[in-house]
Design a protein around this motif. Structure first.
Motif, PDB file in Angstrom:
ATOM      1  N   PRO A  27     -36.627  81.317 -21.335  1.00 56.94           N
ATOM      2  CA  PRO A  27     -37.390  79.625 -21.624  1.00 56.94           C
ATOM      3  C   PRO A  27     -36.948  78.993 -22.923  1.00 56.94           C
ATOM      4  O   PRO A  27     -36.385  79.506 -23.937  1.00 56.94           O
ATOM      5  CB  PRO A  27     -39.067  80.120 -22.351  1.00 56.94           C
ATOM      6  CG  PRO A  27     -39.114  81.294 -21.601  1.00 56.94           C
ATOM      7  CD  PRO A  27     -37.793  82.080 -20.802  1.00 56.94           C
ATOM      8  N   THR A  29     -37.137  77.594 -25.738  1.00 50.85           N
ATOM      9  CA  THR A  29     -37.718  77.895 -27.354  1.00 50.85           C
ATOM     10  C   THR A  29     -36.662  77.136 -28.184  1.00 50.85           C
ATOM     11  O   THR A  29     -35.503  77.372 -28.254  1.00 50.85           O
ATOM     12  CB  THR A  29     -38.738  78.754 -27.512  1.00 50.85           C
ATOM     13  OG1 THR A  29     -37.720  79.858 -27.791  1.00 50.85           O
ATOM     14  CG2 THR A  29     -39.916  79.203 -26.022  1.00 50.85           C
ATOM     15  N   LEU A  30     -37.679  76.794 -29.372  1.00 49.75           N
ATOM     16  CA  LEU A  30     -37.394  76.705 -30.876  1.00 49.75           C
ATOM     17  C   LEU A  30     -35.986  78.114 -30.835  1.00 49.75           C
ATOM     18  O   LEU A  30     -35.195  78.105 -31.530  1.00 49.75           O
ATOM     19  CB  LEU A  30     -37.986  76.060 -32.068  1.00 49.75           C
ATOM     20  CG  LEU A  30     -37.266  75.811 -33.152  1.00 49.75           C
ATOM     21  CD1 LEU A  30     -36.396  74.125 -32.705  1.00 49.75           C
ATOM     22  CD2 LEU A  30     -38.834  75.555 -34.298  1.00 49.75           C
ATOM     23  N   GLN A  31     -36.470  79.446 -31.233  1.00 48.76           N
ATOM     24  CA  GLN A  31     -36.400  80.075 -30.987  1.00 48.76           C
ATOM     25  C   GLN A  31     -35.319  80.382 -30.362  1.00 48.76           C
ATOM     26  O   GLN A  31     -34.106  81.039 -30.654  1.00 48.76           O
ATOM     27  CB  GLN A  31     -37.426  81.339 -31.035  1.00 48.76           C
ATOM     28  CG  GLN A  31     -36.333  82.851 -32.038  1.00 48.76           C
ATOM     29  CD  GLN A  31     -37.276  83.951 -32.394  1.00 48.76           C
ATOM     30  OE1 GLN A  31     -38.574  83.874 -32.941  1.00 48.76           O
ATOM     31  NE2 GLN A  31     -37.042  84.866 -31.845  1.00 48.76           N
ATOM     32  N   GLU A  72     -42.685  73.452 -36.185  1.00 51.67           N
ATOM     33  CA  GLU A  72     -43.316  74.156 -35.257  1.00 51.67           C
ATOM     34  C   GLU A  72     -43.544  75.684 -35.108  1.00 51.67           C
ATOM     35  O   GLU A  72     -42.570  76.134 -35.224  1.00 51.67           O
ATOM     36  CB  GLU A  72     -43.230  73.078 -33.883  1.00 51.67           C
ATOM     37  CG  GLU A  72     -42.691  71.779 -34.075  1.00 51.67           C
ATOM     38  CD  GLU A  72     -44.445  70.983 -33.457  1.00 51.67           C
ATOM     39  OE1 GLU A  72     -45.235  72.012 -32.536  1.00 51.67           O
ATOM     40  OE2 GLU A  72     -44.555  70.667 -34.418  1.00 51.67           O
ATOM     41  N   THR A  74     -42.267  79.039 -33.449  1.00 50.09           N
ATOM     42  CA  THR A  74     -40.605  79.145 -33.062  1.00 50.09           C
ATOM     43  C   THR A  74     -40.894  79.160 -31.693  1.00 50.09           C
ATOM     44  O   THR A  74     -39.746  79.295 -31.045  1.00 50.09           O
ATOM     45  CB  THR A  74     -40.060  80.256 -33.653  1.00 50.09           C
ATOM     46  OG1 THR A  74     -40.831  81.433 -33.504  1.00 50.09           O
ATOM     47  CG2 THR A  74     -39.951  79.932 -35.584  1.00 50.09           C
ATOM     48  N   ASP A  75     -41.817  79.763 -30.746  1.00 46.78           N
ATOM     49  CA  ASP A  75     -42.191  79.614 -29.209  1.00 46.78           C
ATOM     50  C   ASP A  75     -42.798  78.175 -28.745  1.00 46.78           C
ATOM     51  O   ASP A  75     -42.371  78.696 -27.801  1.00 46.78           O
ATOM     52  CB  ASP A  75     -43.084  80.391 -29.674  1.00 46.78           C
ATOM     53  CG  ASP A  75     -44.529  81.126 -29.097  1.00 46.78           C
ATOM     54  OD1 ASP A  75     -44.283  79.727 -30.761  1.00 46.78           O
ATOM     55  OD2 ASP A  75     -45.145  80.973 -28.522  1.00 46.78           O
ATOM     56  N   THR A  76     -42.029  77.122 -29.302  1.00 42.11           N
ATOM     57  CA  THR A  76     -42.379  75.750 -29.156  1.00 42.11           C
ATOM     58  C   THR A  76     -41.345  75.135 -27.855  1.00 42.11           C
ATOM     59  O   THR A  76     -39.992  75.733 -28.269  1.00 42.11           O
ATOM     60  CB  THR A  76     -42.548  75.162 -30.062  1.00 42.11           C
ATOM     61  OG1 THR A  76     -43.928  75.472 -30.902  1.00 42.11           O
ATOM     62  CG2 THR A  76     -42.889  73.737 -29.173  1.00 42.11           C
ATOM     63  N   PRO A  77     -41.733  75.328 -26.647  1.00 42.83           N
ATOM     64  CA  PRO A  77     -40.860  74.737 -26.092  1.00 42.83           C
ATOM     65  C   PRO A  77     -39.862  73.465 -26.170  1.00 42.83           C
ATOM     66  O   PRO A  77     -40.876  72.985 -26.879  1.00 42.83           O
ATOM     67  CB  PRO A  77     -41.328  74.377 -24.971  1.00 42.83           C
ATOM     68  CG  PRO A  77     -42.556  75.368 -24.587  1.00 42.83           C
ATOM     69  CD  PRO A  77     -43.497  75.055 -26.160  1.00 42.83           C
ATOM     70  N   LEU A  78     -39.034  73.623 -26.783  1.00 49.07           N
ATOM     71  CA  LEU A  78     -38.078  72.282 -26.379  1.00 49.07           C
ATOM     72  C   LEU A  78     -38.573  71.208 -25.451  1.00 49.07           C
ATOM     73  O   LEU A  78     -38.840  71.518 -24.717  1.00 49.07           O
ATOM     74  CB  LEU A  78     -36.606  72.542 -26.450  1.00 49.07           C
ATOM     75  CG  LEU A  78     -36.142  73.118 -27.500  1.00 49.07           C
ATOM     76  CD1 LEU A  78     -34.206  73.829 -27.200  1.00 49.07           C
ATOM     77  CD2 LEU A  78     -36.397  73.579 -29.072  1.00 49.07           C
TER      78      LEU A  78
END
Lengths: 98, 371
Positions: A27, A29-31, A72, A74-78
Protein backbone atom coordinates in the motif's frame (compact mmCIF):
# COMPACT_ATOMS: atom_id res chain seq x y z
CA UNK A 1 6.12 4.80 -9.86
CA UNK A 2 5.82 7.60 -7.37
CA UNK A 3 7.52 10.87 -8.19
CA UNK A 4 9.35 12.46 -5.27
CA UNK A 5 10.74 15.99 -5.23
CA UNK A 6 13.56 16.52 -2.75
CA UNK A 7 14.88 19.77 -1.31
CA UNK A 8 17.96 21.19 -3.02
CA UNK A 9 20.52 19.99 -0.49
CA UNK A 10 19.17 16.45 -0.41
CA UNK A 11 19.25 16.28 -4.22
CA UNK A 12 22.94 17.13 -4.04
CA UNK A 13 23.54 14.67 -1.23
CA UNK A 14 21.81 11.85 -3.14
CA UNK A 15 23.32 13.04 -6.44
CA UNK A 16 19.96 13.13 -8.20
CA UNK A 17 18.08 15.65 -10.30
CA UNK A 18 14.85 17.55 -9.71
CA UNK A 19 12.75 14.43 -9.23
CA UNK A 20 13.28 10.79 -8.40
CA UNK A 21 10.90 7.96 -9.21
CA UNK A 22 10.32 5.40 -6.50
CA UNK A 23 8.74 1.96 -6.78
CA UNK A 24 6.65 1.27 -3.69
CA UNK A 25 5.69 -2.28 -2.86
CA UNK A 26 2.49 -2.74 -0.90
CA UNK A 27 0.00 0.00 0.00
CA UNK A 28 1.43 3.41 -1.03
CA UNK A 29 1.43 5.19 2.31
CA UNK A 30 3.55 8.05 3.59
CA UNK A 31 5.77 5.60 5.42
CA UNK A 32 6.03 3.23 2.46
CA UNK A 33 7.29 5.93 0.13
CA UNK A 34 9.85 7.15 2.67
CA UNK A 35 10.98 3.57 3.32
CA UNK A 36 11.36 2.99 -0.42
CA UNK A 37 13.16 6.30 -0.90
CA UNK A 38 15.67 5.47 1.82
CA UNK A 39 16.16 1.96 0.46
CA UNK A 40 16.94 3.37 -2.97
CA UNK A 41 19.13 6.17 -1.60
CA UNK A 42 20.63 5.05 1.72
CA UNK A 43 22.50 8.36 2.04
CA UNK A 44 19.13 9.95 2.85
CA UNK A 45 18.66 7.86 5.98
CA UNK A 46 18.44 10.14 8.97
CA UNK A 47 18.14 13.31 6.88
CA UNK A 48 14.35 13.38 6.40
CA UNK A 49 13.29 11.56 9.54
CA UNK A 50 15.00 9.81 12.39
CA UNK A 51 16.71 6.50 11.81
CA UNK A 52 14.63 3.33 11.65
CA UNK A 53 11.47 5.10 10.59
CA UNK A 54 11.70 7.79 13.20
CA UNK A 55 9.91 11.13 13.36
CA UNK A 56 9.94 13.68 10.56
CA UNK A 57 12.71 16.21 11.07
CA UNK A 58 11.10 19.40 12.37
CA UNK A 59 12.24 21.73 9.57
CA UNK A 60 10.83 19.48 6.83
CA UNK A 61 7.27 19.22 5.57
CA UNK A 62 5.45 16.78 3.28
CA UNK A 63 3.01 18.02 0.64
CA UNK A 64 1.06 16.48 -2.24
CA UNK A 65 -1.85 17.69 -4.35
CA UNK A 66 -1.89 20.98 -2.43
CA UNK A 67 -2.41 19.10 0.84
CA UNK A 68 -0.11 19.30 3.85
CA UNK A 69 0.59 15.70 4.85
CA UNK A 70 3.24 16.58 7.42
CA UNK A 71 1.09 15.77 10.43
CA UNK A 72 -0.84 12.87 9.00
CA UNK A 73 -0.35 9.39 10.47
CA UNK A 74 2.44 7.58 8.67
CA UNK A 75 0.05 4.90 7.44
CA UNK A 76 -2.05 7.49 5.60
CA UNK A 77 -2.52 6.46 1.94
CA UNK A 78 -1.00 8.93 -0.51
CA UNK A 79 -3.46 10.80 -2.77
CA UNK A 80 -4.48 8.85 -5.81
CA UNK A 81 -2.84 11.27 -8.33
CA UNK A 82 0.48 10.73 -6.52
CA UNK A 83 0.08 6.97 -6.68
CA UNK A 84 -0.62 7.21 -10.43
CA UNK A 85 2.45 9.42 -10.94
CA UNK A 86 0.42 12.39 -12.10
CA UNK A 87 1.38 14.55 -9.16
CA UNK A 88 4.66 14.48 -7.21
CA UNK A 89 5.15 13.91 -3.51
CA UNK A 90 6.98 16.97 -2.22
CA UNK A 91 9.53 16.99 0.61
CA UNK A 92 10.04 20.64 1.42
CA UNK A 93 12.54 22.36 3.68
CA UNK A 94 11.50 25.33 5.79
CA UNK A 95 12.36 28.60 4.13
CA UNK A 96 15.36 30.29 5.68
CA UNK A 97 16.19 33.92 5.35
CA UNK A 98 15.34 37.25 6.74
CA UNK B 1 58.72 17.64 -2.33
CA UNK B 2 56.98 18.25 0.96
CA UNK B 3 53.74 20.12 1.14
CA UNK B 4 50.78 20.94 3.30
CA UNK B 5 47.06 20.58 2.93
CA UNK B 6 44.69 22.66 5.04
CA UNK B 7 41.24 21.25 5.68
CA UNK B 8 38.89 24.11 6.43
CA UNK B 9 35.36 23.65 7.75
CA UNK B 10 33.03 26.63 7.42
CA UNK B 11 29.40 27.57 7.98
CA UNK B 12 28.70 27.03 4.29
CA UNK B 13 30.96 24.23 3.13
CA UNK B 14 34.41 22.71 3.29
CA UNK B 15 37.56 23.94 1.58
CA UNK B 16 40.92 22.34 0.90
CA UNK B 17 43.92 24.72 0.65
CA UNK B 18 47.12 23.20 -0.70
CA UNK B 19 50.68 24.44 -0.94
CA UNK B 20 54.21 23.17 -1.30
CA UNK B 21 56.69 23.25 1.57
CA UNK B 22 57.42 26.93 1.06
CA UNK B 23 53.80 27.73 1.96
CA UNK B 24 53.76 30.85 -0.22
CA UNK B 25 51.35 29.97 -3.02
CA UNK B 26 48.09 28.23 -2.32
CA UNK B 27 45.53 26.38 -4.37
CA UNK B 28 41.96 26.60 -3.10
CA UNK B 29 39.50 23.78 -3.69
CA UNK B 30 35.85 24.01 -2.73
CA UNK B 31 33.30 24.58 -1.52
CA UNK B 32 32.73 20.92 -0.86
CA UNK B 33 29.22 20.17 0.47
CA UNK B 34 28.21 23.72 -0.40
CA UNK B 35 25.62 25.23 1.86
CA UNK B 36 26.15 22.79 4.74
CA UNK B 37 27.92 23.47 7.99
CA UNK B 38 31.18 21.58 8.00
CA UNK B 39 32.09 21.33 11.64
CA UNK B 40 35.33 19.46 11.18
CA UNK B 41 37.56 17.81 8.60
CA UNK B 42 40.56 15.76 9.65
CA UNK B 43 42.99 13.45 7.89
CA UNK B 44 44.28 10.11 9.10
CA UNK B 45 47.85 10.19 10.43
CA UNK B 46 48.21 6.64 9.09
CA UNK B 47 47.01 7.44 5.56
CA UNK B 48 46.89 11.09 4.49
CA UNK B 49 44.54 10.30 1.63
CA UNK B 50 41.89 9.25 4.14
CA UNK B 51 39.97 12.26 5.41
CA UNK B 52 36.85 12.31 7.55
CA UNK B 53 34.33 15.13 7.61
CA UNK B 54 31.39 16.15 9.75
CA UNK B 55 28.62 17.72 7.68
CA UNK B 56 25.68 19.15 9.59
CA UNK B 57 22.45 20.99 8.96
CA UNK B 58 19.60 22.29 11.06
CA UNK B 59 17.24 20.94 8.42
CA UNK B 60 18.75 17.59 7.55
CA UNK B 61 20.82 16.60 10.57
CA UNK B 62 24.15 14.84 10.47
CA UNK B 63 26.02 13.44 7.50
CA UNK B 64 29.47 11.93 7.89
CA UNK B 65 31.77 12.12 4.89
CA UNK B 66 34.90 10.21 3.98
CA UNK B 67 37.49 10.75 1.28
CA UNK B 68 39.97 8.14 0.14
CA UNK B 69 41.88 10.42 -2.23
CA UNK B 70 42.94 13.40 -0.18
CA UNK B 71 39.72 15.34 -0.53
CA UNK B 72 39.22 15.05 -4.30
CA UNK B 73 36.09 12.92 -3.98
CA UNK B 74 33.88 12.05 -1.03
CA UNK B 75 31.38 9.42 0.00
CA UNK B 76 28.79 9.65 2.74
CA UNK B 77 29.24 6.99 5.41
CA UNK B 78 27.38 6.24 8.63
CA UNK B 79 25.37 9.00 10.29
CA UNK B 80 23.69 7.01 13.05
CA UNK B 81 25.11 7.61 16.53
CA UNK B 82 23.04 5.56 18.96
CA UNK B 83 23.77 6.08 22.63
CA UNK B 84 24.56 2.88 24.45
CA UNK B 85 21.54 1.66 26.40
CA UNK B 86 18.94 4.01 27.80
CA UNK B 87 20.75 7.35 27.69
CA UNK B 88 18.98 9.00 30.63
CA UNK B 89 19.33 12.69 31.32
CA UNK B 90 21.87 15.42 31.85
CA UNK B 91 21.32 18.91 33.22
CA UNK B 92 19.75 21.54 31.01
CA UNK B 93 20.71 25.22 31.16
CA UNK B 94 18.22 25.84 33.94
CA UNK B 95 19.34 22.88 36.01
CA UNK B 96 16.42 20.64 35.08
CA UNK B 97 16.91 17.12 33.78
CA UNK B 98 17.11 16.93 29.99
CA UNK B 99 17.20 13.78 27.87
CA UNK B 100 20.44 12.97 26.11
CA UNK B 101 19.85 13.67 22.40
CA UNK B 102 22.24 13.39 19.48
CA UNK B 103 22.59 16.70 17.62
CA UNK B 104 25.83 16.72 15.64
CA UNK B 105 29.44 15.65 15.42
CA UNK B 106 31.78 18.42 16.52
CA UNK B 107 35.12 16.71 16.15
CA UNK B 108 36.54 13.71 14.32
CA UNK B 109 39.83 12.23 15.47
CA UNK B 110 41.27 9.51 13.24
CA UNK B 111 43.34 6.80 14.92
CA UNK B 112 47.09 7.30 14.98
CA UNK B 113 47.77 3.97 13.29
CA UNK B 114 44.63 2.64 11.58
CA UNK B 115 42.91 4.63 8.79
CA UNK B 116 39.63 2.78 9.37
CA UNK B 117 39.42 3.65 13.05
CA UNK B 118 38.15 7.09 13.93
CA UNK B 119 36.68 8.73 17.02
CA UNK B 120 33.82 11.23 17.02
CA UNK B 121 33.05 13.78 19.70
CA UNK B 122 29.38 14.61 19.59
CA UNK B 123 26.68 16.85 21.05
CA UNK B 124 25.05 15.93 23.45
CA UNK B 125 28.43 15.02 24.80
CA UNK B 126 29.60 11.50 24.14
CA UNK B 127 32.50 9.73 22.51
CA UNK B 128 31.92 7.37 19.60
CA UNK B 129 34.29 5.10 17.69
CA UNK B 130 34.12 3.55 14.26
CA UNK B 131 36.38 0.68 13.25
CA UNK B 132 35.06 0.38 9.71
CA UNK B 133 35.98 3.70 8.20
CA UNK B 134 32.97 5.56 9.53
CA UNK B 135 30.29 3.19 8.25
CA UNK B 136 29.07 2.31 11.74
CA UNK B 137 29.57 3.97 15.10
CA UNK B 138 29.54 2.61 18.63
CA UNK B 139 29.57 4.68 21.78
CA UNK B 140 32.57 4.51 24.10
CA UNK B 141 30.03 4.65 26.85
CA UNK B 142 32.31 4.32 29.87
CA UNK B 143 32.83 8.08 29.58
CA UNK B 144 29.19 9.13 29.77
CA UNK B 145 28.44 6.48 32.37
CA UNK B 146 31.35 7.05 34.69
CA UNK B 147 29.07 8.70 37.23
CA UNK B 148 29.02 12.44 36.75
CA UNK B 149 27.17 12.41 33.42
CA UNK B 150 23.75 13.34 34.86
CA UNK B 151 25.38 16.51 36.26
CA UNK B 152 26.92 17.71 33.00
CA UNK B 153 25.35 20.80 31.49
CA UNK B 154 25.79 22.56 28.15
CA UNK B 155 27.79 25.65 27.42
CA UNK B 156 26.20 28.34 25.29
CA UNK B 157 27.30 26.54 22.13
CA UNK B 158 25.81 23.23 23.22
CA UNK B 159 27.03 20.30 25.28
CA UNK B 160 29.76 19.19 22.93
CA UNK B 161 32.66 16.81 23.21
CA UNK B 162 35.19 18.81 21.22
CA UNK B 163 38.68 17.61 22.11
CA UNK B 164 40.01 14.08 21.64
CA UNK B 165 43.71 13.42 22.26
CA UNK B 166 45.22 9.99 21.74
CA UNK B 167 48.41 9.43 23.69
CA UNK B 168 51.04 8.34 21.18
CA UNK B 169 53.18 6.84 23.92
CA UNK B 170 50.38 4.87 25.55
CA UNK B 171 47.62 3.49 23.31
CA UNK B 172 45.44 2.83 26.36
CA UNK B 173 45.41 6.48 27.36
CA UNK B 174 43.17 9.13 25.87
CA UNK B 175 42.00 12.59 26.90
CA UNK B 176 38.73 14.28 26.01
CA UNK B 177 37.16 17.61 26.91
CA UNK B 178 33.53 18.64 27.09
CA UNK B 179 31.83 22.02 27.33
CA UNK B 180 30.75 22.53 30.03
CA UNK B 181 31.74 19.41 31.94
CA UNK B 182 35.52 19.50 31.86
CA UNK B 183 38.40 17.20 30.99
CA UNK B 184 38.45 13.41 31.34
CA UNK B 185 41.07 10.68 30.92
CA UNK B 186 41.01 6.98 30.31
CA UNK B 187 43.97 4.70 31.04
CA UNK B 188 42.36 1.48 29.89
CA UNK B 189 41.44 2.13 26.29
CA UNK B 190 38.11 3.78 27.04
CA UNK B 191 36.53 1.26 29.41
CA UNK B 192 36.69 3.59 32.40
CA UNK B 193 37.23 7.34 32.72
CA UNK B 194 38.01 9.84 35.42
CA UNK B 195 37.52 13.60 35.57
CA UNK B 196 40.84 15.45 35.53
CA UNK B 197 39.88 18.94 36.61
CA UNK B 198 41.79 19.47 39.86
CA UNK B 199 43.21 22.97 39.92
CA UNK B 200 40.62 24.46 37.60
CA UNK B 201 38.59 27.31 39.06
CA UNK B 202 35.47 28.59 37.34
CA UNK B 203 33.78 31.52 39.04
CA UNK B 204 30.53 31.12 37.13
CA UNK B 205 29.59 27.77 38.70
CA UNK B 206 28.29 27.22 42.24
CA UNK B 207 31.43 25.45 43.41
CA UNK B 208 34.30 27.09 41.52
CA UNK B 209 36.55 24.08 42.17
CA UNK B 210 33.98 21.38 41.41
CA UNK B 211 35.06 18.01 40.08
CA UNK B 212 33.00 18.60 36.91
CA UNK B 213 31.22 21.57 35.39
CA UNK B 214 34.15 23.51 33.94
CA UNK B 215 33.87 24.99 30.48
CA UNK B 216 37.04 23.68 28.91
CA UNK B 217 37.45 25.15 25.44
CA UNK B 218 40.43 23.20 24.14
CA UNK B 219 43.34 21.02 25.23
CA UNK B 220 46.62 20.55 23.37
CA UNK B 221 49.48 18.14 23.83
CA UNK B 222 52.92 17.71 22.26
CA UNK B 223 53.47 14.10 21.29
CA UNK B 224 56.96 14.07 22.78
CA UNK B 225 55.63 15.21 26.19
CA UNK B 226 52.45 13.20 26.64
CA UNK B 227 52.06 14.10 30.32
CA UNK B 228 52.12 17.83 29.63
CA UNK B 229 48.77 19.27 28.63
CA UNK B 230 47.84 22.85 27.85
CA UNK B 231 44.27 24.05 28.23
CA UNK B 232 42.36 27.10 27.13
CA UNK B 233 39.48 27.26 29.53
CA UNK B 234 36.48 29.60 29.24
CA UNK B 235 38.65 31.94 31.28
CA UNK B 236 42.25 30.96 32.17
CA UNK B 237 45.04 29.26 30.30
CA UNK B 238 46.11 26.20 32.27
CA UNK B 239 48.90 23.64 32.28
CA UNK B 240 49.31 20.14 33.66
CA UNK B 241 52.53 18.15 33.87
CA UNK B 242 51.04 14.98 35.29
CA UNK B 243 48.58 13.88 32.63
CA UNK B 244 45.83 16.14 33.90
CA UNK B 245 45.87 15.08 37.54
CA UNK B 246 46.68 18.65 38.55
CA UNK B 247 46.44 21.95 36.70
CA UNK B 248 47.97 25.35 37.31
CA UNK B 249 47.22 28.64 35.67
CA UNK B 250 49.77 29.99 33.18
CA UNK B 251 47.83 32.98 31.85
CA UNK B 252 50.64 35.28 33.00
CA UNK B 253 50.77 38.57 31.11
CA UNK B 254 48.08 37.81 28.53
CA UNK B 255 45.83 40.84 27.91
CA UNK B 256 42.85 38.57 28.58
CA UNK B 257 42.84 34.87 29.33
CA UNK B 258 39.53 34.16 27.62
CA UNK B 259 39.79 32.40 24.29
CA UNK B 260 39.08 29.23 22.40
CA UNK B 261 42.02 27.55 20.63
CA UNK B 262 45.40 26.56 22.02
CA UNK B 263 48.15 24.70 20.23
CA UNK B 264 51.75 23.57 20.66
CA UNK B 265 54.69 24.15 18.29
CA UNK B 266 55.56 20.95 16.43
CA UNK B 267 59.25 20.95 17.43
CA UNK B 268 59.32 22.99 20.64
CA UNK B 269 57.16 21.38 23.35
CA UNK B 270 57.29 24.51 25.51
CA UNK B 271 56.17 26.88 22.75
CA UNK B 272 52.42 27.39 22.76
CA UNK B 273 49.92 29.65 21.04
CA UNK B 274 46.59 31.19 22.02
CA UNK B 275 44.34 33.89 20.58
CA UNK B 276 43.06 36.07 23.43
CA UNK B 277 39.45 37.20 23.10
CA UNK B 278 38.09 40.14 25.07
CA UNK B 279 35.53 38.30 27.18
CA UNK B 280 32.79 35.72 27.26
CA UNK B 281 30.33 38.47 26.39
CA UNK B 282 32.40 40.11 23.67
CA UNK B 283 33.83 37.44 21.41
CA UNK B 284 36.38 39.51 19.56
CA UNK B 285 40.02 40.52 20.07
CA UNK B 286 40.73 43.25 22.62
CA UNK B 287 41.13 46.75 21.12
CA UNK B 288 40.18 45.46 17.67
CA UNK B 289 43.69 44.03 17.24
CA UNK B 290 44.01 40.43 16.11
CA UNK B 291 46.97 39.07 18.01
CA UNK B 292 48.22 35.55 18.43
CA UNK B 293 50.13 35.22 21.67
CA UNK B 294 53.11 32.91 21.89
CA UNK B 295 54.83 31.61 24.98
CA UNK B 296 58.23 29.98 24.60
CA UNK B 297 58.26 28.99 28.25
CA UNK B 298 55.18 26.81 28.39
CA UNK B 299 53.04 29.68 29.65
CA UNK B 300 53.24 32.62 32.07
CA UNK B 301 55.39 34.77 29.75
CA UNK B 302 53.63 35.66 26.51
CA UNK B 303 54.50 37.81 23.49
CA UNK B 304 52.05 39.21 20.94
CA UNK B 305 52.49 38.17 17.31
CA UNK B 306 51.05 40.85 15.05
CA UNK B 307 53.05 41.12 11.84
CA UNK B 308 50.61 40.62 8.97
CA UNK B 309 47.53 40.50 11.18
CA UNK B 310 44.96 43.32 11.24
CA UNK B 311 45.67 45.76 14.06
CA UNK B 312 42.71 48.07 13.65
CA UNK B 313 38.96 47.48 13.65
CA UNK B 314 39.16 43.69 13.75
CA UNK B 315 36.23 42.03 15.51
CA UNK B 316 36.39 38.39 14.47
CA UNK B 317 36.60 35.32 16.66
CA UNK B 318 38.76 32.21 16.36
CA UNK B 319 36.90 29.07 17.35
CA UNK B 320 38.28 26.16 19.32
CA UNK B 321 39.05 23.83 16.40
CA UNK B 322 40.27 26.59 14.11
CA UNK B 323 44.00 26.56 14.87
CA UNK B 324 46.57 23.98 13.82
CA UNK B 325 50.31 23.49 13.34
CA UNK B 326 52.19 21.61 10.63
CA UNK B 327 55.35 19.57 11.23
CA UNK B 328 57.62 21.25 8.69
CA UNK B 329 60.70 23.14 9.80
CA UNK B 330 60.16 26.01 10.43
CA UNK B 331 56.84 25.06 11.94
CA UNK B 332 53.75 26.45 10.22
CA UNK B 333 50.82 27.82 12.23
CA UNK B 334 47.37 28.39 10.79
CA UNK B 335 44.08 29.71 12.07
CA UNK B 336 40.70 30.64 10.65
CA UNK B 337 38.31 33.34 11.77
CA UNK B 338 34.60 33.87 11.92
CA UNK B 339 35.19 36.61 9.34
CA UNK B 340 36.25 34.01 6.78
CA UNK B 341 40.00 34.60 6.77
CA UNK B 342 42.53 31.80 7.09
CA UNK B 343 45.89 33.12 8.22
CA UNK B 344 49.13 31.19 7.93
CA UNK B 345 52.61 31.65 9.31
CA UNK B 346 55.53 29.68 7.86
CA UNK B 347 57.95 30.92 10.51
CA UNK B 348 56.54 29.80 13.80
CA UNK B 349 54.24 32.79 14.16
CA UNK B 350 56.71 35.64 13.55
CA UNK B 351 54.83 36.80 10.46
CA UNK B 352 51.42 36.03 8.98
CA UNK B 353 49.66 36.23 5.65
CA UNK B 354 46.01 35.74 4.77
CA UNK B 355 45.83 32.60 2.64
CA UNK B 356 42.18 33.38 1.87
CA UNK B 357 40.19 36.45 2.87
CA UNK B 358 36.57 35.76 2.16
CA UNK B 359 35.41 32.30 3.05
CA UNK B 360 32.25 31.77 5.10
CA UNK B 361 32.78 31.86 8.86
CA UNK B 362 35.49 29.32 9.69
CA UNK B 363 34.59 26.59 12.16
CA UNK B 364 37.71 24.45 11.98
CA UNK B 365 41.17 24.27 10.45
CA UNK B 366 43.35 21.18 10.37
CA UNK B 367 46.61 20.70 8.51
CA UNK B 368 48.18 17.66 6.93
CA UNK B 369 51.93 17.70 6.39
CA UNK B 370 52.56 15.71 3.23
CA UNK B 371 55.81 13.94 2.35
Amino acid sequence: MIRVVLPFHLRNLARVGDEVEIEVSGPPTLQAVLDALEAEYPVLRGTIRGHNGGRRRPFLRFFACEQDLSHEPTDTPLPEPVVRGVEPFLIVGATAGG
Amino acid sequence: MSGVRLLVGTRKGGFVLSSDGKRKKWKVSGPHFAGWEIYHLKGSPADPDRIYGSQSSGWFGQVTQRSNDGGETWEAVGNEFPYDGVPGTHQWYDGTAHPWEFKRVWHLEPSLDDPDTVYAGIEDAALFRSKDGGRSWQEVSGLRKHGSGPHWSPGAGGMCLHTIIQDAANPKRMFVAISAAGAFRTDDGGATWQPINRGLRSQHIPDPAAEVGHCVHRIAQHRARPNTLFMQKHWDVMRSDDGGDNWREVSGNLPTDFGFPIDVHAHEPETIYVVPIKSDSEHFPPEGKLRVYRSRSGGDEWEPLTRGLPQTDCYVNVLRDAMTVDTLDPCGIYFGTTGGQVYGSADGGDSWTAIVHDLPAVLSVEVQTLA
